[in-house]
Design a protein around this motif. Structure first.
Motif, PDB file in Angstrom:
ATOM      1  N   THR A  26       0.833  -1.205   0.000  1.00  0.00           N
ATOM      2  CA  THR A  26       0.000   0.000   0.000  1.00  0.00           C
ATOM      3  C   THR A  26       0.864   1.251   0.000  1.00  0.00           C
ATOM      4  OG1 THR A  26      -1.712  -1.182   1.224  1.00  0.00           O
ATOM      5  CG2 THR A  26      -1.840   1.202   1.253  1.00  0.00           C
ATOM      6  N   TYR A  27       0.483   2.223  -0.810  1.00  0.00           N
ATOM      7  CA  TYR A  27       1.172   3.507  -0.874  1.00  0.00           C
ATOM      8  C   TYR A  27       0.354   4.559  -0.126  1.00  0.00           C
ATOM      9  CZ  TYR A  27       3.540   1.093  -4.687  1.00  0.00           C
ATOM     10  OH  TYR A  27       4.234   0.173  -5.437  1.00  0.00           O
ATOM     11  N   LEU A  28       1.049   5.275   0.761  1.00  0.00           N
ATOM     12  CA  LEU A  28       0.409   6.400   1.451  1.00  0.00           C
ATOM     13  C   LEU A  28       0.641   7.650   0.606  1.00  0.00           C
ATOM     14  CD1 LEU A  28       1.346   5.979   5.237  1.00  0.00           C
ATOM     15  CD2 LEU A  28      -0.935   5.894   4.219  1.00  0.00           C
ATOM     16  N   MET A  39      -3.446   1.323 -10.860  1.00  0.00           N
ATOM     17  CA  MET A  39      -3.639   1.261  -9.410  1.00  0.00           C
ATOM     18  C   MET A  39      -5.113   1.232  -9.002  1.00  0.00           C
ATOM     19  SD  MET A  39      -0.669   1.413  -7.843  1.00  0.00           S
ATOM     20  CE  MET A  39       1.040   1.727  -8.243  1.00  0.00           C
ATOM     21  N   VAL A  40      -5.331   0.747  -7.780  1.00  0.00           N
ATOM     22  CA  VAL A  40      -6.619   0.938  -7.117  1.00  0.00           C
ATOM     23  C   VAL A  40      -6.401   2.025  -6.068  1.00  0.00           C
ATOM     24  CG1 VAL A  40      -8.390  -0.081  -5.650  1.00  0.00           C
ATOM     25  CG2 VAL A  40      -7.344  -1.436  -7.470  1.00  0.00           C
ATOM     26  N   SER A  99     -15.865   3.346   3.029  1.00  0.00           N
ATOM     27  CA  SER A  99     -15.895   1.898   2.897  1.00  0.00           C
ATOM     28  C   SER A  99     -17.062   1.528   1.997  1.00  0.00           C
ATOM     29  CB  SER A  99     -16.037   1.233   4.272  1.00  0.00           C
ATOM     30  OG  SER A  99     -17.214   1.693   4.907  1.00  0.00           O
ATOM     31  N   GLY A 100     -17.281   0.218   1.845  1.00  0.00           N
ATOM     32  CA  GLY A 100     -18.421  -0.241   1.049  1.00  0.00           C
ATOM     33  C   GLY A 100     -18.228  -0.061  -0.439  1.00  0.00           C
ATOM     34  N   GLY A 101     -16.975   0.134  -0.893  1.00  0.00           N
ATOM     35  CA  GLY A 101     -16.724   0.291  -2.318  1.00  0.00           C
ATOM     36  C   GLY A 101     -16.927   1.708  -2.813  1.00  0.00           C
ATOM     37  N   TYR A 102     -17.192   2.643  -1.903  1.00  0.00           N
ATOM     38  CA  TYR A 102     -17.370   4.045  -2.299  1.00  0.00           C
ATOM     39  C   TYR A 102     -16.010   4.752  -2.299  1.00  0.00           C
ATOM     40  CZ  TYR A 102     -22.324   3.180  -1.451  1.00  0.00           C
ATOM     41  OH  TYR A 102     -23.597   2.666  -1.499  1.00  0.00           O
ATOM     42  N   GLY A 103     -15.891   5.820  -3.099  1.00  0.00           N
ATOM     43  CA  GLY A 103     -14.675   6.617  -3.115  1.00  0.00           C
ATOM     44  C   GLY A 103     -13.475   5.890  -3.682  1.00  0.00           C
ATOM     45  N   MET A 104     -13.703   4.981  -4.641  1.00  0.00           N
ATOM     46  CA  MET A 104     -12.617   4.182  -5.208  1.00  0.00           C
ATOM     47  C   MET A 104     -12.379   4.504  -6.670  1.00  0.00           C
ATOM     48  SD  MET A 104     -13.378   0.340  -3.790  1.00  0.00           S
ATOM     49  CE  MET A 104     -12.119  -0.370  -4.853  1.00  0.00           C
ATOM     50  N   LEU A 105     -11.135   4.344  -7.089  1.00  0.00           N
ATOM     51  CA  LEU A 105     -10.793   4.343  -8.505  1.00  0.00           C
ATOM     52  C   LEU A 105     -10.112   3.013  -8.805  1.00  0.00           C
ATOM     53  CD1 LEU A 105     -10.307   5.986 -11.256  1.00  0.00           C
ATOM     54  CD2 LEU A 105      -7.963   6.195 -10.402  1.00  0.00           C
ATOM     55  N   ILE A 106     -10.644   2.280  -9.747  1.00  0.00           N
ATOM     56  CA  ILE A 106      -9.974   1.048 -10.197  1.00  0.00           C
ATOM     57  C   ILE A 106      -9.362   1.369 -11.546  1.00  0.00           C
ATOM     58  CG2 ILE A 106     -10.284  -1.383 -10.778  1.00  0.00           C
ATOM     59  CD1 ILE A 106     -12.611  -1.465  -8.837  1.00  0.00           C
ATOM     60  N   GLY A 107      -8.061   1.664 -11.505  1.00  0.00           N
ATOM     61  CA  GLY A 107      -7.370   2.199 -12.668  1.00  0.00           C
ATOM     62  C   GLY A 107      -7.572   1.430 -13.961  1.00  0.00           C
ATOM     63  N   PRO A 108      -7.375   0.111 -13.975  1.00  0.00           N
ATOM     64  CA  PRO A 108      -7.446  -0.624 -15.244  1.00  0.00           C
ATOM     65  C   PRO A 108      -8.811  -0.547 -15.931  1.00  0.00           C
ATOM     66  CG  PRO A 108      -6.292  -1.927 -13.594  1.00  0.00           C
ATOM     67  CD  PRO A 108      -6.867  -0.736 -12.875  1.00  0.00           C
ATOM     68  N   THR A 109      -9.875  -0.294 -15.184  1.00  0.00           N
ATOM     69  CA  THR A 109     -11.195  -0.233 -15.815  1.00  0.00           C
ATOM     70  C   THR A 109     -11.752   1.196 -15.847  1.00  0.00           C
ATOM     71  OG1 THR A 109     -12.292  -0.692 -13.693  1.00  0.00           O
ATOM     72  CG2 THR A 109     -11.771  -2.583 -15.094  1.00  0.00           C
ATOM     73  N   ILE A 137      -5.124   6.403  -0.278  1.00  0.00           N
ATOM     74  CA  ILE A 137      -4.061   5.408  -0.382  1.00  0.00           C
ATOM     75  C   ILE A 137      -4.178   4.784  -1.770  1.00  0.00           C
ATOM     76  CG2 ILE A 137      -4.012   4.851   2.088  1.00  0.00           C
ATOM     77  CD1 ILE A 137      -5.521   2.164   1.097  1.00  0.00           C
ATOM     78  N   ALA A 138      -3.160   4.050  -2.164  1.00  0.00           N
ATOM     79  CA  ALA A 138      -3.230   3.332  -3.453  1.00  0.00           C
ATOM     80  C   ALA A 138      -2.583   1.964  -3.298  1.00  0.00           C
ATOM     81  CB  ALA A 138      -2.526   4.131  -4.547  1.00  0.00           C
ATOM     82  N   GLN A 139      -3.098   1.023  -4.052  1.00  0.00           N
ATOM     83  CA  GLN A 139      -2.567  -0.338  -4.034  1.00  0.00           C
ATOM     84  C   GLN A 139      -2.464  -0.841  -5.468  1.00  0.00           C
ATOM     85  OE1 GLN A 139      -5.798  -1.889  -1.678  1.00  0.00           O
ATOM     86  NE2 GLN A 139      -4.604  -1.828   0.217  1.00  0.00           N
ATOM     87  N   PRO A 140      -1.511  -1.722  -5.749  1.00  0.00           N
ATOM     88  CA  PRO A 140      -1.494  -2.336  -7.082  1.00  0.00           C
ATOM     89  C   PRO A 140      -2.772  -3.156  -7.270  1.00  0.00           C
ATOM     90  CG  PRO A 140       0.004  -3.469  -5.588  1.00  0.00           C
ATOM     91  CD  PRO A 140      -0.468  -2.252  -4.866  1.00  0.00           C
ATOM     92  N   THR A 141      -3.209  -3.285  -8.495  1.00  0.00           N
ATOM     93  CA  THR A 141      -4.427  -4.047  -8.762  1.00  0.00           C
ATOM     94  C   THR A 141      -4.151  -5.531  -8.570  1.00  0.00           C
ATOM     95  OG1 THR A 141      -5.011  -2.411 -10.416  1.00  0.00           O
ATOM     96  CG2 THR A 141      -6.264  -4.452 -10.432  1.00  0.00           C
ATOM     97  N   ILE A 142      -4.781  -6.100  -7.555  1.00  0.00           N
ATOM     98  CA  ILE A 142      -4.607  -7.529  -7.291  1.00  0.00           C
ATOM     99  C   ILE A 142      -5.599  -8.300  -8.171  1.00  0.00           C
ATOM    100  CG2 ILE A 142      -4.752  -9.351  -5.562  1.00  0.00           C
ATOM    101  CD1 ILE A 142      -2.491  -7.476  -4.999  1.00  0.00           C
ATOM    102  N   LYS A 143      -5.106  -9.345  -8.787  1.00  0.00           N
ATOM    103  CA  LYS A 143      -5.984 -10.175  -9.620  1.00  0.00           C
ATOM    104  C   LYS A 143      -6.730 -11.135  -8.705  1.00  0.00           C
ATOM    105  CE  LYS A 143      -2.907  -9.828 -13.604  1.00  0.00           C
ATOM    106  NZ  LYS A 143      -1.956 -10.542 -14.481  1.00  0.00           N
ATOM    107  N   LEU A 144      -7.868 -10.688  -8.203  1.00  0.00           N
ATOM    108  CA  LEU A 144      -8.634 -11.490  -7.246  1.00  0.00           C
ATOM    109  C   LEU A 144      -8.932 -12.870  -7.801  1.00  0.00           C
ATOM    110  CD1 LEU A 144     -11.380  -9.032  -5.902  1.00  0.00           C
ATOM    111  CD2 LEU A 144      -9.005  -9.280  -5.192  1.00  0.00           C
ATOM    112  N   SER A 145      -8.940 -13.850  -6.909  1.00  0.00           N
ATOM    113  CA  SER A 145      -9.279 -15.201  -7.333  1.00  0.00           C
ATOM    114  C   SER A 145     -10.724 -15.259  -7.816  1.00  0.00           C
ATOM    115  CB  SER A 145      -9.065 -16.188  -6.187  1.00  0.00           C
ATOM    116  OG  SER A 145      -9.948 -15.913  -5.123  1.00  0.00           O
TER     117      SER A 145
END
Length: 487
Positions: free
Chosen positions: A359-361, A378-379, A386-396, A417-425
């Motif tokens: 995670t990047y601060l 990035m995400v 929380s609850g999926g609000y206030g998010m950016l999912i970069g690849p989409t 914060i930002a995180q690399p896009t994890i390829k969820l199972s």
């Protein structure tokens, strides 16, 4: 996508090699712990599968298992049943035991952190966590300073979100410590599976979840400041317009506790009473499902009509217990999340069993510039939402959405914060007459009382849209029953 044809003619689709598939291995073979499930569905005709799914949907509707969606583009909120998929997620016993150890460890460290930050603040004095992340945090409650909470436990019930990457490694994605939701869907999905898929359910040695509500109730009772054998416990709900109102009614009914709104309670002589037809009745423990801001208009937001005026004074006086304790939100803030592995080492002198997602601060200039240069990969999450609000999912995201987020980040970098896009199972779900892979996560529930209890399996959440990584029910996600196999 690999397809293997079942005898029934329904295609079982495994994800591409880019993702970890819960049911199939990298060679497309069904994993051993899923073999009986596959055989069972192979024996069914497409008509039977469709009929079973329809029966499940009917049961959800009959029992009123609903959630309210709030869409900015929609005039009125949409109340709907939770999409409930009929193919269970299965977790082998050894795998779950390791997760369980990690969840207990993490929750203990978070409780230690909350006790410390509201008392001596050693972790701040020692420079492990920057002080400004606490004192400027909107969920830090000075009203809780030096206040002793029952049994020293701040988070009686925690929801920890877990994901798996493309290699199948588990990561903690998020800690939910204020009033995590999803308990009701966990228990009702198990109940429905038992009823409608008896042959499938009883062909597996599955760890039961029913007794977990007893652990929940026992943990709440143990908080009671009175010495009564049967303390009065109330679940405080914002009311029927709240998106999780079904869950509130379900938990109150199943645990045999009172379901109340703020207007049902009154504070007198620093004690909390419930209005009843026979007069006032003393409340010992409040399991609150409303946010701190609305809990007490005398202590927090003065315009709140949802809470109870004076409840914080009664709490300070030791006349009522509140779960989860006010101020716990400071520990599940997304910026604080990055420090949980450090908390585990600091308070428990142990190595973390479960890893965080890198995670990047964005308050740190070098990390911010790195993320801004790769925003499309990035995400990005707003720390306080929380609850999926206030998010950016970069690849989409579109170019316009990425540009808009870049402006927001530069205006207020400490909010993100930002995180690399994890390829969820992925796991297969029944959709449009076939079985298709969809991304999933796992919300694990940890109950802290005399002992720490992790509800076996928790709740698997499913992104119902193809390719979507957003599994939150508030964003249209569905759920699966989750089985932990016994030894």
């Amino acid at each position: 996508m690999n397809l293997s044809q079942s005898q029934s003619g329904l295609p079982f689709a495994a994800a591409t090699a880019a993702y970890y598939d819960e049911m199939h291995d990298a060679g497309g073979r069904v994993r051993p712990h899923y073999e009986e499930v596959c055989r069972t569905f192979e024996r069914m005709t497409p008509e039977i599968v469709a009929r079973r799914q329809a029966a499940m949907n009917d049961r959800m509707l009959e029992e009123g298992i609903t959630y309210t969606l709030y869409d900015p583009g929609q005039a009125d909120p949409l109340e709907r049943t939770i999409p409930f998929d009929l193919i269970p997620r299965i977790i082998p016993n050894a795998e779950w035991r390791e997760l369980e150890r990690g969840l207990v460890q993490r929750t203990k460290a978070l409780n230690c952190f909350l006790a410390d930050v509201y008392h001596e603040q050693h972790i701040l004095h020692d420079g492990i966590i920057p002080r400004k992340l606490i004192v400027a945090n909107r969920y830090f409650r000075p009203e809780m300073m030096r206040l002793q909470v029952p049994n020293g436990i701040y988070t009686t019930c925690a929801g920890i979100d877990l994901i798996r990457d493309e290699q199948g490694n588990y990561f903690v994605l998020e800690d939910n410590l204020r009033s995590p939701s999803g308990y009701s869907y966990l228990f009702t999905s198990r109940s429905i599976m038992k009823r409608l898929f008896r042959e499938l359910y009883f062909s597996h040695p599955i760890e039961e979840v029913d007794h977990s509500l007893n652990h929940f109730l026992a943990a709440l009772k143990r908080m009671s400041p009175s010495d009564r054998a049967n303390p009065t416990i109330a679940l405080l709900t914002p009311g029927s317009y709240n998106s999780a109102y079904f869950e509130h009614t379900y938990l109150a009914q199943q645990m045999g506790i009172e379901l109340v709104e703020g207007r049902d309670l009154v504070c007198m002589d620093h004690k909390i009473y419930m209005r009843t037809r026979s007069g006032l009745r003393r409340i010992d423990v409040i399991y609150r499902r409303i946010d701190d801001d609305f809990l007490d208009p005398l202590a927090f937001r003065p315009d709140s009509l949802l809470g109870v005026a004076g409840v914080m004074n009664a709490y300070r006086a030791g006349n009522v217990a509140i779960a989860n304790a006010p101020g716990t939100g400071v520990a599940d803030d997304k910026a604080i999340y990055t420090f949980v592995p450090d908390m585990i080492k600091y308070y428990l002198n142990e190595e973390p069993i479960l890893s965080n997602v890198p995670t990047y601060l964005l308050s740190r200039p070098d990390e911010r510039e790195f993320v801004l240069s790769r925003l499309g990969e990035m995400v990005v999450k707003e720390t306080s939402l929380s609850g999926g609000y206030g998010m950016l999912i970069g690849p989409t995201a579109t170019d316009e959405e990425i540009a808009s987020f870049a402006v927001k980040i530069r205006e207020n970098p400490s909010n993100y914060i930002a995180q690399p896009t994890i390829k969820l199972s992925t796991a297969p779900i029944y959709r449009d007459g076939g079985f298709v892979p969809r991304h999933i996560d796992l919300r694990a529930f940890v109950l802290s009382g005399r002992e720490t209890h992790v509800i076996p399996g928790g709740l698997t959440r499913v992104a119902m849209k193809e390719g979507s990584l957003v599994v939150n029910s508030s964003q249209g996600g569905g759920v699966k029953d989750t089985w932990v196999l016994g030894t």
